[in-house]
Design an enzyme around this catalytic site. Structure first.
Site, PDB file in Angstrom:
ATOM      1  N   LYS A 181       0.887  -1.179   0.000  1.00 45.20           N
ATOM      2  CA  LYS A 181       0.000   0.000   0.000  1.00 45.20           C
ATOM      3  C   LYS A 181       0.918   1.219   0.000  1.00 45.20           C
ATOM      4  O   LYS A 181       1.372   1.676   1.049  1.00 45.20           O
ATOM      5  CB  LYS A 181      -0.879  -0.037   1.261  1.00 45.20           C
ATOM      6  CG  LYS A 181      -2.226   0.659   1.165  1.00 45.20           C
ATOM      7  CD  LYS A 181      -2.179   2.130   0.824  1.00 45.20           C
ATOM      8  CE  LYS A 181      -1.723   3.019   1.947  1.00 45.20           C
ATOM      9  NZ  LYS A 181      -1.526   4.433   1.497  1.00 45.20           N
ATOM     10  N   CYS A 289      13.330  10.874   7.538  1.00 41.77           N
ATOM     11  CA  CYS A 289      13.190  10.454   8.937  1.00 41.77           C
ATOM     12  C   CYS A 289      14.531  10.517   9.633  1.00 41.77           C
ATOM     13  O   CYS A 289      14.597  10.524  10.854  1.00 41.77           O
ATOM     14  CB  CYS A 289      12.617   9.053   9.025  1.00 41.77           C
ATOM     15  SG  CYS A 289      13.757   7.819   8.409  1.00 41.77           S
ATOM     16  N   GLU A 389       8.265  16.758  15.650  1.00 43.81           N
ATOM     17  CA  GLU A 389       8.954  16.499  14.366  1.00 43.81           C
ATOM     18  C   GLU A 389       8.443  17.536  13.367  1.00 43.81           C
ATOM     19  O   GLU A 389       7.238  17.619  13.106  1.00 43.81           O
ATOM     20  CB  GLU A 389       8.633  15.093  13.866  1.00 43.81           C
ATOM     21  CG  GLU A 389       9.366  14.761  12.583  1.00 43.81           C
ATOM     22  CD  GLU A 389       9.039  13.366  12.049  1.00 43.81           C
ATOM     23  OE1 GLU A 389       7.867  12.968  12.087  1.00 43.81           O
ATOM     24  OE2 GLU A 389       9.968  12.689  11.579  1.00 43.81           O
TER      25      GLU A 389
HETATM   26  P1  NAD Z   1       1.883   8.985   7.331  1.00 43.11           P
HETATM   27  O1  NAD Z   1       1.916   8.272   8.640  1.00 43.11           O
HETATM   28  O2  NAD Z   1       0.946  10.118   7.156  1.00 43.11           O
HETATM   29  O3  NAD Z   1       1.530   7.940   6.155  1.00 43.11           O
HETATM   30  C1  NAD Z   1       2.175   6.686   6.090  1.00 43.11           C
HETATM   31  C2  NAD Z   1       1.197   5.679   5.474  1.00 43.11           C
HETATM   32  O4  NAD Z   1       0.070   5.524   6.344  1.00 43.11           O
HETATM   33  C3  NAD Z   1       0.669   6.120   4.111  1.00 43.11           C
HETATM   34  O5  NAD Z   1       0.663   4.998   3.263  1.00 43.11           O
HETATM   35  C4  NAD Z   1      -0.731   6.608   4.428  1.00 43.11           C
HETATM   36  O6  NAD Z   1      -1.642   6.386   3.379  1.00 43.11           O
HETATM   37  C5  NAD Z   1      -1.135   5.782   5.635  1.00 43.11           C
HETATM   38  N1  NAD Z   1      -2.049   6.517   6.536  1.00 43.11           N
HETATM   39  C6  NAD Z   1      -2.153   7.864   6.692  1.00 43.11           C
HETATM   40  N2  NAD Z   1      -3.065   8.162   7.634  1.00 43.11           N
HETATM   41  C7  NAD Z   1      -3.559   6.982   8.083  1.00 43.11           C
HETATM   42  C8  NAD Z   1      -4.524   6.636   9.084  1.00 43.11           C
HETATM   43  N3  NAD Z   1      -5.161   7.559   9.791  1.00 43.11           N
HETATM   44  N4  NAD Z   1      -4.747   5.321   9.311  1.00 43.11           N
HETATM   45  C9  NAD Z   1      -4.097   4.355   8.613  1.00 43.11           C
HETATM   46  N5  NAD Z   1      -3.178   4.648   7.655  1.00 43.11           N
HETATM   47  C10 NAD Z   1      -2.904   5.937   7.386  1.00 43.11           C
HETATM   48  O7  NAD Z   1       3.402   9.410   7.032  1.00 43.11           O
HETATM   49  P2  NAD Z   1       3.939  10.335   5.854  1.00 43.11           P
HETATM   50  O8  NAD Z   1       3.550  11.748   6.132  1.00 43.11           O
HETATM   51  O9  NAD Z   1       3.633   9.742   4.550  1.00 43.11           O
HETATM   52  O10 NAD Z   1       5.520  10.176   6.074  1.00 43.11           O
HETATM   53  C11 NAD Z   1       6.281  10.999   6.928  1.00 43.11           C
HETATM   54  C12 NAD Z   1       6.530  10.347   8.259  1.00 43.11           C
HETATM   55  O11 NAD Z   1       7.183   9.087   8.070  1.00 43.11           O
HETATM   56  C13 NAD Z   1       7.463  11.136   9.168  1.00 43.11           C
HETATM   57  O12 NAD Z   1       6.968  11.107  10.473  1.00 43.11           O
HETATM   58  C14 NAD Z   1       8.786  10.382   9.069  1.00 43.11           C
HETATM   59  O13 NAD Z   1       9.643  10.540  10.179  1.00 43.11           O
HETATM   60  C15 NAD Z   1       8.297   8.993   8.956  1.00 43.11           C
HETATM   61  N6  NAD Z   1       9.309   8.122   8.377  1.00 43.11           N
HETATM   62  C16 NAD Z   1       9.949   7.247   9.208  1.00 43.11           C
HETATM   63  C17 NAD Z   1      10.949   6.438   8.704  1.00 43.11           C
HETATM   64  C18 NAD Z   1      11.681   5.480   9.598  1.00 43.11           C
HETATM   65  O14 NAD Z   1      12.340   4.587   9.087  1.00 43.11           O
HETATM   66  N7  NAD Z   1      11.595   5.610  10.916  1.00 43.11           N
HETATM   67  C19 NAD Z   1      11.296   6.511   7.353  1.00 43.11           C
HETATM   68  C20 NAD Z   1      10.607   7.413   6.535  1.00 43.11           C
HETATM   69  C21 NAD Z   1       9.606   8.209   7.054  1.00 43.11           C
END
Ligand code: NAD
Length: 505
Positions: A181, A289, A389
């Site tokens: 996804k 991240c 963050e």
């Molecule tokens: P996000 O949590 O908004 O989205 C991630 C995924 O979850 C997407 O596929 C999205 O469609 C889904 N999603 C969004 N809202 C949801 C909900 N309410 N319920 C279920 N699924 C949902 O994250 P983002 O904004 O796409 O990415 C940025 C974040 O990711 C930052 O916090 C960053 O630090 C983190 N990140 C962490 C790592 C790591 O390895 N620790 C790596 C990359 C990014």
């Protein structure tokens, strides 16, 4: 595979049972170029029937795929790495158009994922079991590392190439089938990689893709046939996924948000340190991240702050595909509003704003979601810009007098993704790596993302679950250890004896 122009003229497809199909949903979202708000595609929010069909096709394919020899599975990865390399420039162009990062950084995004595929070409030795002969008379004990079944991956917007490639190649090469996804904000470059995976020979049903948001994710977390979920994204969503999927008996790993510090010792190589800090804080517009968000200047190194600001001022803010761009746009107007709101809060809470990126306007891209490099000095740990963050090009500077104060400060922060130390002293470095409570440490390296034969080992508030998403830990995550204890008497007619104890004889 699709070229950029025809992928843009189409919608993001679902991949179900080997077929790229258009969703029947009525719910769609535009995919927007963050540099100019141009709509470059659209993505469906798949129906529950479509999600169920993807899972069913993965479940059916598992019966055969798990018995496909590991050499055959690895050979597909060998083909895939070749295809990704050959198509890197095309994928990077689409990635930059939908995500905003510079073309060079888009290639870096693909390259770091490609390295995981390369590692997947040779995981044979990692999926070996163990064997001890003769633990009792005629008794041997050995383990098998068996695939789990259908696994799912949920990925964020910031690395649309690398993070999907952390997941499906390792899961599939271990003998699992997969439902991916991707982020709904920038799924087109991910889909180009998926097309290449099919071209490389991944059989129908072994890799499936569904698009969508919370409803689709929740279905994956609760469906009886999903055995494991790998999530990368924000802390709030990652915690929700971990809890929901965990309650439904799944193995889950959630890699989440961060607040990464770098500790600068006064004996560090000044130019090397400042160059590293600027790249790590402002590269990818801070949307990594592992981006640097807090610089902890120890002792005399606090006198370097003005030079740091001078270097950051020279960064070029522009659309990611323009030559010489250092900082592209952030992903959406909403993300820009969040970042500027946090910068406003820093001013209101009394931090010293040394460099302000809020009012940047880029000629020819006036509608873009640009924020320039922003630096705050005299930040304190109670401020929002320290606690939250930001996920934008904003660096907070805190000064302390001693190494011990710096270590205590970093260890008191709830996040644990990455940390850096800049010093010329081996003794200080060794003390640091020992005392610091963060899962990934860089010594004179600002973004210590491990290469794929290690694992991504963020910790504490940045991670839920024990095992990391690639490397040896991923092989453990995507397999079940089965331990066999077997007895073969040398004489097959031997009757043995009654043994009422737990001991093996
Ligand atoms: P996000 O949590 O908004 O989205 C991630 C995924 O979850 C997407 O596929 C999205 O469609 C889904 N999603 C969004 N809202 C949801 C909900 N309410 N319920 C279920 N699924 C949902 O994250 P983002 O904004 O796409 O990415 C940025 C974040 O990711 C930052 O916090 C960053 O630090 C983190 N990140 C962490 C790592 C790591 O390895 N620790 C790596 C990359 C990014």
């Amino acid at each position: 595979m699709n070229t950029m122009s025809n992928i843009q003229s189409s919608t993001a497809k679902l991949l179900i049972n080997g077929q790229f199909v258009e969703s029947k949903t009525s719910e769609w979202q535009d995919i927007v170029n963050p540099a100019n708000q141009e709509v470059i595609g659209r993505v469906p929010f798949a129906t529950m029937d479509e999600v169920d069909a993807a899972i069913a096709s993965a479940q059916a394919a598992f019966a055969t795929w798990r018995h496909t020899p590991i050499q055959a599975r690895m050979r597909i990865m060998l083909k895939l790495q070749d295809l990704i390399r050959a198509n890197m420039k095309d994928i990077a162009r689409v990635l930059t158009a939908e995500q905003g990062k510079t073309l060079a950084d888009a290639e870096g995004d693909i390259q770091r994922g490609l390295e995981v595929v390369e590692h997947a070409c040779s995981i044979g030795t990692l999926q070996m079991g163990e064997y001890v002969e003769g633990v009792a008379r005629g008794v041997d004990t050995y383990t098998l590392q068996q695939p789990l079944g259908v696994c799912a991956g949920i990925t964020p917007f910031n690395f649309p190439a690398m993070i999907p490639l952390w997941m499906f190649p390792m899961a599939i090469v271990c003998g699992n089938t997969f439902v991916l996804k991707p982020s709904e904000q920038d799924p087109l470059s991910t889909m180009m990689l998926v097309e290449l995976a099919i071209e490389a020979g991944i059989p129908a049903g072994v890799l499936n893709v569904v698009h969508g948001g919370k409803d689709v994710v929740d279905r994956l977390c609760t469906h009886q046939h999903i055995k494991a979920i790998s999530f990368v994204g924000s802390t709030a969503v990652g915690t929700h996924v971990y809890n929901l999927a965990g309650q439904h008996g799944k193995r889950v790993q959630s890699m989440m948000g961060a607040k990464n510090h770098v500790v600068v010792m006064p004996d560090a190589n000044k130019e090397q340190t400042l160059n590293a800090l600027v790249g790590a804080a402002f590269g990818a517009a801070g949307q990594r991240c592992m981006a640097l968000s807090v610089a902890v200047m120890v002792g005399e190194s606090q006198n370097w702050v003005n030079d740091l600001v001078e270097k950051a001022k020279k960064l070029n803010v522009n659309a990611g595909h323009e030559p010489n761009t250092d900082i592209g746009p952030v992903i959406s107007p909403r993300a820009k509003a969040r970042v500027t709101d946090l910068i406003n809060s820093g001013v209101e809470q009394g931090a010293t704003l040394l460099l302000d990126g809020r009012d940047v306007v880029v000629k020819g891209y006036e509608e873009g979601n640009f924020v320039g490099a922003t630096i705050f000095n005299h930040v304190t740990t109670d401020m929002r810009i320290y606690k939250e963050e930001i996920f934008g090009p904003v660096l907070a500077i805190i000064s302390v007098d001693t190494f011990e104060e710096a270590v205590a400060l970093v260890n008191a922060n709830p996040f644990g993704n990455g940390v850096g130390l800049f010093t010329q002293s081996g003794a200080v470095a060794r003390n640091f790596q020992n005392q610091i409570d963060i899962g990934q440490v860089g010594i004179n390296i600002p973004i210590p993302v491990p290469v794929p034969f290690f694992s991504f080992t963020g910790s504490r508030g940045s991670k839920l679950g024990d095992l990391g998403p690639y490397g040896k830990q991923a092989v453990q995550f995507y397999t079940q250890t089965k331990t066999i204890t077997s007895r073969w008497f040398e004489d097959s007619h031997e009757a043995g004896e009654v043994n009422t104890t737990i001991s093996l004889r």
